[in-house]
Design a protein around this motif. Structure first.
Motif, PDB file in Angstrom:
ATOM      1  N   LYS A  35      70.879  47.515  -3.637  1.00 44.56           N
ATOM      2  CA  LYS A  35      72.215  47.663  -3.048  1.00 44.56           C
ATOM      3  C   LYS A  35      72.999  46.377  -3.142  1.00 44.56           C
ATOM      4  CE  LYS A  35      70.715  50.956   0.345  1.00 44.56           C
ATOM      5  NZ  LYS A  35      70.454  51.076   1.766  1.00 44.56           N
ATOM      6  N   LYS A  36      72.299  45.281  -2.945  1.00 44.02           N
ATOM      7  CA  LYS A  36      72.940  43.972  -3.048  1.00 44.02           C
ATOM      8  C   LYS A  36      73.458  43.766  -4.480  1.00 44.02           C
ATOM      9  CE  LYS A  36      73.381  39.373  -2.186  1.00 44.02           C
ATOM     10  NZ  LYS A  36      73.750  39.074  -3.553  1.00 44.02           N
ATOM     11  N   GLN A  37      72.595  44.130  -5.447  1.00 46.07           N
ATOM     12  CA  GLN A  37      73.003  43.979  -6.857  1.00 46.07           C
ATOM     13  C   GLN A  37      74.204  44.859  -7.189  1.00 46.07           C
ATOM     14  OE1 GLN A  37      70.072  44.391  -9.930  1.00 46.07           O
ATOM     15  NE2 GLN A  37      68.643  42.990  -8.948  1.00 46.07           N
ATOM     16  N   ILE A  38      74.189  46.066  -6.634  1.00 44.24           N
ATOM     17  CA  ILE A  38      75.326  46.963  -6.895  1.00 44.24           C
ATOM     18  C   ILE A  38      76.593  46.383  -6.267  1.00 44.24           C
ATOM     19  CG2 ILE A  38      76.288  49.257  -6.445  1.00 44.24           C
ATOM     20  CD1 ILE A  38      73.437  50.361  -6.681  1.00 44.24           C
ATOM     21  N   MET A  69      80.049  45.537  -8.107  1.00 48.59           N
ATOM     22  CA  MET A  69      81.363  46.038  -7.678  1.00 48.59           C
ATOM     23  C   MET A  69      82.364  44.897  -7.577  1.00 48.59           C
ATOM     24  SD  MET A  69      81.177  49.221  -7.453  1.00 48.59           S
ATOM     25  CE  MET A  69      79.777  49.696  -8.438  1.00 48.59           C
ATOM     26  N   LYS A  70      81.904  43.765  -7.058  1.00 55.95           N
ATOM     27  CA  LYS A  70      82.786  42.601  -6.932  1.00 55.95           C
ATOM     28  C   LYS A  70      83.222  42.116  -8.308  1.00 55.95           C
ATOM     29  CE  LYS A  70      80.854  41.035  -2.561  1.00 55.95           C
ATOM     30  NZ  LYS A  70      79.839  40.162  -1.951  1.00 55.95           N
ATOM     31  N   LEU A  71      82.254  42.049  -9.231  1.00 54.36           N
ATOM     32  CA  LEU A  71      82.586  41.628 -10.595  1.00 54.36           C
ATOM     33  C   LEU A  71      83.645  42.556 -11.190  1.00 54.36           C
ATOM     34  CD1 LEU A  71      82.052  39.948 -13.185  1.00 54.36           C
ATOM     35  CD2 LEU A  71      80.194  41.526 -13.730  1.00 54.36           C
ATOM     36  N   THR A  72      83.412  43.862 -11.027  1.00 55.08           N
ATOM     37  CA  THR A  72      84.347  44.843 -11.578  1.00 55.08           C
ATOM     38  C   THR A  72      85.749  44.674 -10.987  1.00 55.08           C
ATOM     39  OG1 THR A  72      82.519  46.374 -11.756  1.00 55.08           O
ATOM     40  CG2 THR A  72      84.704  47.310 -11.941  1.00 55.08           C
TER      41      THR A  72
END
Ligand code: ADP
Ligand code: MG
Length: 570
Positions: A166-169, A173-176
């Motif tokens: 979840k942390k990686q996702i 999301m932040k990168l996107t």
């Protein structure tokens, strides 16, 4: 689940065709298994199955799919995880041919919309390829049971998103969001490309898309005069070099990193994964790499802005050839991109025809304008911008004549960019090029062409054939389409999607709609119905990725069978 078990027991030891009985839907305690398509024998294209998990089984946060970009980024992240988990079990069950295979379409460095994993508010679905196991052509029921009733549930358990996942996702999301913010900033500020400070542009090798790690990498650093600082939703604002609309030259000595910078800009039409080095190299989405491509076919393209009065009086407002030269192919590549609506051309001297790019004063005196069919790009590039709003970024170490027409000149020196616009303009003032301008009154016309249906005939004998062969080739009917020169085609799954779209075009091209209209209609239908829609496969189409209309058009334009009607019906 029990039913699946029973069928496998019943068909164990029978002929391979007995596997067809598996087709259907099975309910497991925590997921649904759809066996959509069963392969004909252990060597054939693997079977296609889907695993569907209800939302209560995978805690997908609705904010992860709230925008199209986030949804694409999430599905991509999940496809990578599924791929890794499947890898652990692939070929653990063994047998003949593809027996034991467990795999999924695997993304590369770019984040593309794909069909491998689909997330909807109610469920997540993974599209998997499985090699149903056999010895010779005999069903290995026990092995199949292991794959479907043991391995698969174990893999599903791994897919239930740990806290680390979840942390990686969330990071993804932040990168996107940040990438999207930069894309928006390009539009708002009239920039065509942005290269963040600290970006790593060089690649591992000529055939690898991964970042260069060994040896010394010089991270990107913007010249002050071109530096922009873009506020992003997550974290500190991002600084880097913003290339404005207009004409930008990238100059510098050989081996100082010019082409590497342009290549990164070319790929900036796509978003990249974290760790790629180019995650904040962002280019307007309709930028097209232009190059010479001698030998390609050209079908009735209006190349008259660049080429006219060919020997033997050959037409250039509807120019056709089975074997284009360097300059005519480059002219056609430009005109076809403009026809599709590109607003930014990317050109590298390494892959350009010299006589298309320049014609200096001395040559102008020796070979009169009337004897030279080519109007070089240097005489057209400003008209293209001023009349049509099309920018150009140009790598050019070999001719200073372009100083006259450039808005910005960036020099690469030991892999770092410097703004040398002022010096270049001064030099242009002192050392006049002595050239006569050959561009005429205006750029000239950008013509549309209407493809006709028979161009896309996929029949081969009694069957139909429309399939990709690797990244750079498509088999359509009995012909092959060569895509070797499409440098912004990045994923074989895009090529597979293009093959399917060509098939669709065969149903829609009527000689009345232009190629651009046809492709934009298909584009918006995909947006509405999802990428699955272009597929005719029995079972899931889990190995497609979205191509841009420029690459689709490029494939159409390279078909040896393409036939078109011009705007005036000719
Ligand atoms: P040019 O087009 O100016 O001749 P290239 O872009 O082809 O130069 O780069 C020459 C070599 O330098 C390539 O092998 C490339 O991978 C490497 N290179 C490019 N940029 C960098 C960088 N920032 N750091 C390290 N090596 C780089
Ligand atoms: Mg180069």
């Amino acid at each position: 689940m029990k039913q699946l078990c029973q069928i496998l027991k019943r068909i164990d030891g029978k002929g391979y065709k007995a596997y067809k009985d598996l087709q259907g839907t099975y309910q497991f305690p925590d997921f649904q298994l759809f066996i959509d398509y069963v392969q004909g024998d252990p060597f054939a294209t693997p079977s296609r199955v889907r695993v569907r998990l209800e939302r209560k089984e995978v805690p997908v946060d609705l904010s992860w799919i709230q925008t199209r970009e986030r949804k694409v980024a999430l599905e991509d992240w999940l496809a990578r995880k599924w791929s890794r988990e499947l890898d652990k079990y692939s070929f653990k069950a063994s047998g003949t041919g593809k027996s034991g295979l467990m795999t999924m379409d695997r993304p590369g460095q770019e984040i593309l919309e794909r069909t491998a994993v689909v997330v909807e508010p109610e469920y997540m679905e993974a599209r998997i390829h499985i090699g149903l196991p056999a010895r010779g052509r005999t069903v290995l029921g026990r092995q199949a049971e292991q794959m479907l009733l043991d391995f698969l549930p174990r893999i599903v358990r791994e897919m239930k998103l740990s806290e680390t996942d979840k942390k990686q996702i969330e990071d993804r999301m932040k990168l996107t969001d940040n990438q999207q913010a930069i894309r928006k900033a390009l539009k708002e500020n009239g920039w065509v490309a942005f290269v963040a400070d600290g970006a790593v542009l060089p690649r591992e090798s000529g055939i690898s898309n991964r970042p260069l790690k060994s040896g010394q990498v010089v991270p990107f650093r913007s010249p002050e005069s071109l530096q922009a600082v873009i506020p992003v939703p997550h974290g500190e604002p991002i600084s880097g070099m913003a290339i404005p609309e207009g004409i930008t030259l990238i100059v510098g000595g050989g081996y100082h990193g010019k082409s590497t910078l342009l290549k990164a800009i070319e790929r900036g039409v796509y978003n990249h994964v974290a760790g790629d080095g180019r995650e904040y190299v962002i280019t307007v989405e309709d930028a097209v790499k232009i190059r010479a491509e001698d030998g390609r076919r050209v079908e009735k393209v209006n190349i008259s802005p660049f080429i006219s009065r060919l020997p033997l009086g050959k037409d250039t407002d509807q120019f056709s050839t089975e074997d284009a030269s360097g300059s005519t192919s480059q002219a056609a590549n430009i005109m076809e991109s403009l026809e599709m609506g590109s607003t930014c051309l990317l050109v590298d001297e390494d892959t350009s025809a010299t006589n298309f790019m320049i014609r200096d004063a001395r040559m102008q005196s020796l070979v009169a304008k009337g004897k030279e069919p080519i109007t070089p790009f240097i005489d057209k590039v400003r008209q293209l911008y001023e009349e049509n709003g099309v920018s150009t970024i140009l790598v050019l170490g070999g001719s200073g004549d372009y100083f006259d027409v450039a808005d910005y000149v960036i020099m690469m020196d030991h892999y770092l960019p410097y703004d040398v616009t002022r010096q270049a303009k001064e030099i242009a003032g002192v050392h006049q090029s002595g050239r006569a301008l050959e561009g005429g009154e205006s750029f000239g016309e950008i013509s549309h062409r209407n493809p006709v249906a028979k161009s896309f005939d996929a029949r081969k004998g009694r069957k139909e054939k429309a399939e990709a062969k690797g990244l750079k080739s498509i088999l359509l009917g009995s012909g092959t389409i060569d895509l070797t020169c499409l440098e912004q085609l990045v994923d074989p799954s895009q090529t597979r999607a293009i093959a399917q779209i060509l098939r669709l075009l065969g149903k829609r091209a009527d000689g009345r709609k232009s190629l651009r209209q046809l492709l934009e209609e298909i584009e918006s239908e995909i947006k509405e119905k999802g990428l699955d829609w272009i597929s005719p496969f029995r079972g899931h189409p889990g190995d497609l990725a979205l191509p841009r209309k420029y690459e689709i058009a490029a494939a159409v334009n390279r078909m040896r069978t393409l036939a078109v009607k011009g705007e005036n019906g000719r």
